[in-house]
Scaffold this active site. Structure first.
Site, PDB file in Angstrom:
ATOM      1  N   SER A 138      29.269 -12.000  -9.578  1.00 48.19           N
ATOM      2  CA  SER A 138      29.621 -11.814  -8.169  1.00 48.19           C
ATOM      3  C   SER A 138      29.789 -10.344  -7.830  1.00 48.19           C
ATOM      4  CB  SER A 138      30.923 -12.539  -7.829  1.00 48.19           C
ATOM      5  OG  SER A 138      31.268 -12.240  -6.481  1.00 48.19           O
ATOM      6  N   LYS A 192      32.047 -19.720 -10.896  1.00 45.55           N
ATOM      7  CA  LYS A 192      31.371 -18.920  -9.850  1.00 45.55           C
ATOM      8  C   LYS A 192      31.215 -19.748  -8.578  1.00 45.55           C
ATOM      9  CE  LYS A 192      29.465 -15.767  -7.550  1.00 45.55           C
ATOM     10  NZ  LYS A 192      28.165 -15.832  -7.003  1.00 45.55           N
ATOM     11  N   HIS A 195      34.491 -19.810  -6.890  1.00 46.20           N
ATOM     12  CA  HIS A 195      34.653 -18.470  -6.296  1.00 46.20           C
ATOM     13  C   HIS A 195      33.950 -18.428  -4.939  1.00 46.20           C
ATOM     14  CE1 HIS A 195      32.765 -14.634  -5.259  1.00 46.20           C
ATOM     15  NE2 HIS A 195      33.828 -14.029  -5.770  1.00 46.20           N
ATOM     16  N   ASN A 196      32.721 -18.912  -4.901  1.00 46.02           N
ATOM     17  CA  ASN A 196      31.972 -18.875  -3.646  1.00 46.02           C
ATOM     18  C   ASN A 196      32.596 -19.796  -2.598  1.00 46.02           C
ATOM     19  OD1 ASN A 196      30.227 -17.243  -5.074  1.00 46.02           O
ATOM     20  ND2 ASN A 196      28.398 -18.158  -4.206  1.00 46.02           N
ATOM     21  N   GLU A 199      35.301 -17.993  -1.203  1.00 54.98           N
ATOM     22  CA  GLU A 199      34.682 -16.974  -0.322  1.00 54.98           C
ATOM     23  C   GLU A 199      34.396 -17.593   1.058  1.00 54.98           C
ATOM     24  OE1 GLU A 199      31.239 -14.898  -2.147  1.00 54.98           O
ATOM     25  OE2 GLU A 199      30.112 -15.495  -0.381  1.00 54.98           O
TER      26      GLU A 199
HETATM   27  C1  6PG Z   1      28.779 -13.115  -4.663  1.00 57.27           C
HETATM   28  C2  6PG Z   1      28.308 -13.894  -3.476  1.00 57.27           C
HETATM   29  C3  6PG Z   1      26.852 -14.210  -3.627  1.00 57.27           C
HETATM   30  C4  6PG Z   1      26.195 -14.591  -2.333  1.00 57.27           C
HETATM   31  C5  6PG Z   1      26.642 -15.922  -1.820  1.00 57.27           C
HETATM   32  C6  6PG Z   1      26.324 -16.101  -0.369  1.00 57.27           C
HETATM   33  O1  6PG Z   1      29.724 -13.575  -5.262  1.00 57.27           O
HETATM   34  O2  6PG Z   1      28.210 -12.067  -4.945  1.00 57.27           O
HETATM   35  O3  6PG Z   1      29.021 -15.088  -3.396  1.00 57.27           O
HETATM   36  O4  6PG Z   1      26.741 -15.151  -4.627  1.00 57.27           O
HETATM   37  O5  6PG Z   1      26.437 -13.610  -1.386  1.00 57.27           O
HETATM   38  O6  6PG Z   1      25.944 -16.876  -2.559  1.00 57.27           O
HETATM   39  O7  6PG Z   1      26.367 -17.445  -0.139  1.00 57.27           O
HETATM   40  P1  6PG Z   1      25.885 -18.116   1.173  1.00 57.27           P
HETATM   41  O8  6PG Z   1      24.497 -17.587   1.466  1.00 57.27           O
HETATM   42  O9  6PG Z   1      25.892 -19.552   0.852  1.00 57.27           O
HETATM   43  O10 6PG Z   1      26.863 -17.693   2.216  1.00 57.27           O
END
Ligand code: 6PG
Length: 487
Positions: A138, A192, A195-196, A199
């Site tokens: 990430s 991960k 984590h997302n 996010e």
């Molecule tokens: C990270 C981000 C990366 C990506 C996401 C965006 O941790 O670096 O999470 O993995 O920016 O996958 O996800 P979406 O396109 O689903 O918003």
């Protein structure tokens, strides 16, 4: 064509990266810049050449135009990072690589793969004598280059072979690398994924705060940007709050107005948030913050329907007659409390997944490696790390005194914000669902007794009693008598 690296003509590379789109290219550059020789390969050879032209002088690279040359350029056991689009492309690369590799070689999938795929690939590779690792990375493009947070899963012996390289390229916080072995098979990609998901919840909460500050407080984007700038020096200090301040204050080159005002309000997604929500449903873990964030994105995508509904469906016009005193600080507190809930839910989900999959996840270590490099990096993660250090096993972070108190202090503001938003007709799915989760979680006795009664009425699904052991059914529509069903 393999061009031996100029400094060490016969040397083999310690690690290889195949897939030189931005993330793969930046990871390869990061590795080389830390002094580890890297072989680089891309399906389209022009990209490999462009990569070498642009970055070849940054470190020790061996470019390869065929997979055979790429594999031949690697030290054994071969360590190969695959950085291609999640899904079928990963299987495609494995299929092409596997016949070229030897027993014990290591394939590292560093993309956002779905953890069940990682489990399957681990088994398929093991059957071929290969070691497969699913590694969450990430930090976006910049993180990949300057120091991401790395969540490696797979065979611990394979991890030992790549630990040095991975920890060397990871972000560091207080001298600790943001990279730690997560667990076997799909564990790295699972963490991960969560984590997302977090996010998604963080971003949704920020968007709701922005919506309220715009439509209830009546502020423009740059003014809201300044508020986020201030918030970034308190409990909310984090990468996402910091970049929100920047995005809101950015002027559009075409119109001169705020750029955010001319960005289409349809959120896209690649799938990790949805996977997190689906997995929570499968595990039976209440994950309202993240799931509402996914639904909010899907609702945003119904733009034509929303346009029609905006002139048809009744509701208050936000902003009318609202007393704005203290609203900004109330929103800050609501954001913080909802964020605590989102993390409490995400960590509860990882705990459940760890049990279900026998992964033995060290959740304190996960909080530790999320403190730097990754998209959800935040001061707040220090508090979560401290909580695990002090309490070890935690059922729900809300029950840790620090968070219990933080939410208790914020709850009045949080309730005011949810009330105001509801009265003003502003959608706040993440704020409201987090508060409902909080209120539901702190109730010793909820209303599910009635749910059980209804289920038993229409389907004889049985219920348990508070005052006796066993399973019971009532003949509701017949003679009304109780039947013990497990006797
Ligand atoms: C990270 C981000 C990366 C990506 C996401 C965006 O941790 O670096 O999470 O993995 O920016 O996958 O996800 P979406 O396109 O689903 O918003």
């Amino acid at each position: 064509m393999t061009v031996p690296n100029a400094n060490r003509p016969d040397a083999k590379s310690r690690i290889g990266v195949t897939g030189l789109a931005v993330m793969g290219a930046n990871l390869a550059r990061n590795i080389a810049r830390r002094g580890t020789p890297v072989a680089v390969h891309n399906r389209t050879t022009a990209r490999t050449r462009e990569f070498m032209e642009a970055y070849g002088s940054e470190g020790s690279f061996t470019p390869a135009e065929s997979l055979e040359d790429f594999v031949a350029a690697l030290e054994r056991p071969r360590r190969i990072i695959v950085m291609v689009k999640a899904g079928a492309p990963v299987d495609g690369v494995i299929e092409e690589l596997a016949p070229l590799l030897d027993e014990g070689d290591i394939i590292i999938d560093a993309g956002n793969s779905h953890f069940p795929d990682t489990k399957r690939r681990t088994e398929e590779c093991a059957a071929r004598g290969l070691r497969f690792m699913g590694v969450g990375v990430s930090g976006g493009e910049e993180g990949a280059l300057l120091g991401p947070s790395i969540m490696p899963g797979g065979d611990p012996a394979a991890y030992a072979e790549v630990e040095g390289v991975l920890t060397s390229i990871a972000a560091q916080v207080d001298g600790t690398p943001c990279c730690v072995y997560v667990g076997p098979d799909g564990a790295g990609h699972y963490v991960k994924m969560v984590h997302n998901g977090i996010e998604y919840a963080d971003i949704q909460l920020i968007a709701e705060a922005y919506d309220l500050l715009t439509h209830v407080a009546g502020l423009d984007a740059p003014a809201i940007g300044k508020i986020f700038e201030e918030w970034n020096s308190g409990d909310l200090e984090s990468f996402l709050i910091e970049i929100t301040a920047e995005v809101l204050q950015k002027a559009d080159e075409r119109t001169g107005g705020p750029l955010v005002d001319v960005i289409l309000d349809e959120a896209e997604q690649k799938g990790t948030g949805r996977w997190t929500a689906i997995d929570a449903l499968d595990l039976g873990v209440p994950l309202t913050g993240i799931t509402e964030a996914v639904f909010a994105r899907t609702l945003s995508a119904l733009r034509d329907e929303r346009r029609a509904a905006s002139t048809t469906l009744a509701g208050p016009v936000p902003g009318a007659g609202e007393d704005r005193t203290d609203l900004v600080d109330d929103i800050r507190q609501a954001l913080y409390a909802s964020k605590v809930v989102a993390y409490a839910q995400g960590f509860a989900q990882m705990r459940a997944a760890s049990k279900a999959n026998d992964w033995d996840l060290d959740l304190g270590a996960m909080a530790t490696i999320w403190r730097g490099g990754c998209i959800i990096r935040a001061q707040f993660l220090n508090r979560i790390r401290d909580a695990y250090a002090e309490h070890g096993e935690i059922e729900n972070l809300l029950m840790v005194p620090y968070f219990t108190e933080a939410v208790a202090n914020a709850q009045h503001a949080w309730r005011r914000v949810v009330t105001t938003a509801t009265q003003q007709g502003v959608a706040i799915p993440a704020f409201a669902s987090s508060l409902s989760y909080y209120d539901g979680y702190r109730r010793e006795r909820g209303p599910a007794n009635l749910i059980q009664g209804l289920r038993d009425f229409f389907g004889a699904h049985t219920y348990r009693r508070v005052d006796a052991k066993g399973s019971f059914h009532t003949r509701w529509a017949q003679d009304g008598s109780e039947v013990r069903t497990d006797a």
